[in-house]
Design an enzyme around this catalytic site. Structure first.
Site, PDB file in Angstrom:
ATOM      1  N   SER A  97      -0.491 -12.229   6.577  1.00 36.47           N
ATOM      2  CA  SER A  97      -0.574 -13.679   6.581  1.00 36.47           C
ATOM      3  C   SER A  97       0.806 -14.308   6.776  1.00 36.47           C
ATOM      4  O   SER A  97       1.450 -14.081   7.799  1.00 36.47           O
ATOM      5  CB  SER A  97      -1.254 -14.154   5.295  1.00 36.47           C
ATOM      6  OG  SER A  97      -1.662 -15.492   5.384  1.00 36.47           O
ATOM      7  N   ASP A 227     -12.176 -14.254   9.626  1.00 36.77           N
ATOM      8  CA  ASP A 227     -11.061 -14.775   8.843  1.00 36.77           C
ATOM      9  C   ASP A 227     -11.187 -16.294   8.791  1.00 36.77           C
ATOM     10  O   ASP A 227     -11.040 -16.979   9.799  1.00 36.77           O
ATOM     11  CB  ASP A 227      -9.736 -14.369   9.487  1.00 36.77           C
ATOM     12  CG  ASP A 227      -8.522 -14.671   8.620  1.00 36.77           C
ATOM     13  OD1 ASP A 227      -8.560 -15.669   7.871  1.00 36.77           O
ATOM     14  OD2 ASP A 227      -7.533 -13.921   8.703  1.00 36.77           O
ATOM     15  N   HIS A 256      -9.964 -12.723   5.503  1.00 35.61           N
ATOM     16  CA  HIS A 256      -8.503 -12.817   5.567  1.00 35.61           C
ATOM     17  C   HIS A 256      -7.836 -11.683   4.794  1.00 35.61           C
ATOM     18  O   HIS A 256      -6.816 -11.151   5.211  1.00 35.61           O
ATOM     19  CB  HIS A 256      -8.067 -14.179   5.010  1.00 35.61           C
ATOM     20  CG  HIS A 256      -6.608 -14.452   5.171  1.00 35.61           C
ATOM     21  ND1 HIS A 256      -5.997 -14.509   6.411  1.00 35.61           N
ATOM     22  CD2 HIS A 256      -5.627 -14.694   4.249  1.00 35.61           C
ATOM     23  CE1 HIS A 256      -4.709 -14.773   6.261  1.00 35.61           C
ATOM     24  NE2 HIS A 256      -4.466 -14.877   4.961  1.00 35.61           N
TER      25      HIS A 256
END
Length: 276
Positions: A97, A227, A256
């Site tokens: 991320s 996601d 995610h």
């Protein structure tokens, strides 16, 4: 575990596991978490003979909470100081991320003299925000809502995120883990308020296209096609077109939080890429 005092006085907490002579692998975590979110991957690769390094980003976890420097360029500078402090070479850098953006900015600024491979998991690259040149991005209102929710009730917001889109627990048939939710909440609440507030701007508005172009090393992208936090259409599907030597693996139905929800598969992919 040790800490490193950076040039601006910020103290960065980090862990080093595994074989001191092994292949170094650095882990950069996502927002608003810390190094512990990598424990499954760090333990696995350390058990395979690697030297694993995972740090708490400034303002997160057990690191200090400076008022300034909560941006991707400073995050990359911090990582570079840690790399130099430990004298790491031939590194495989892994980022999830926001951490994926940190890795991209590191290579974009400092090059690949110390880095031989990179893995970007559910990464924010190349740009999350909707702009004229990036119409597929997310509207600024999405990120403003994050900031508003934090100011109103951070503790509740940091329960809502893991109970919902982060792990995909809001999807029909999802098997919810109370442990993962509570771990996410605890890590988030350990972070400095301003640090994670500022980081929303960092992960949403930083254009990393030029950094990706400079990543002239093998780069593995792992991304779930469900996601809900960093949609694959605005991230990995674009990043793969920019990376000189990129490989994309899509996790069907993956949320995610791939390192948490699919740890065995992620660990396998990391090890195979490391040995390739």
């Amino acid at each position: 575990m040790p800490t490193l005092t950076l040039k601006d006085g910020t103290e960065i907490w980090y862990k080093v596991w595994g074989n001191p002579e092994g292949k170094p692998v650095t882990f950069s975590h996502g927002w608003p978490l810390n190094a512990d979110n990598w424990d499954s991957q760090a333990y696995f690769l350390a058990s395979q003979g690697c030297r694993v390094i995972a740090h708490d980003r400034r303002g997160h976890g057990r690191s200090s909470q400076p008022w300034e420097g909560n941006d991707l360029t400073t995050y990359a500078d911090d990582l570079h100081q840690l790399v130099e402090h430990l004298d790491l070479h031939d590194i495989m850098m892994v980022g999830h991320s926001t951490g994926g953006g940190e890795v991209a900015r590191y290579v974009g600024k400092y090059g690949t003299s110390r880095v031989t491979k990179a893995v970007l998991i559910s990464a924010i690259t190349p740009l999350m925000l909707q702009t004229e040149s990036n119409p597929e991005g997310l509207p600024i209102g999405v990120f403003n809502s994050f900031r508003e929710a934090m100011v109103k009730d951070r503790a509740q917001f940091f329960l809502d995120v893991p109970n919902g889109p982060f792990f995909g627990f809001n999807r029909p048939g999802a098997v919810r883990s109370e442990g993962l939710v509570q771990s996410w909440w605890l890590q988030g609440m350990m972070a400095g308020f301003k640090n994670v507030y500022d980081c929303i701007k960092a992960f949403s508005e930083t254009d990393l296209n030029e950094d990706l172009k400079k990543m002239d090393i093998p780069v593995l992208l792992l991304h779930g096609d469900d996601d809900q936090v960093v949609p694959i259409q605005t991230s990995a599907l674009k990043a793969i077109k920019v990376l000189p030597k990129g490989t994309l693996k899509v996790y069907p139905g993956g949320p995610h939080a791939l390192p948490n929800i699919s740890p065995d598969e992620v660990n396998k992919d990391l090890l195979e890429f490391l040995k390739a």
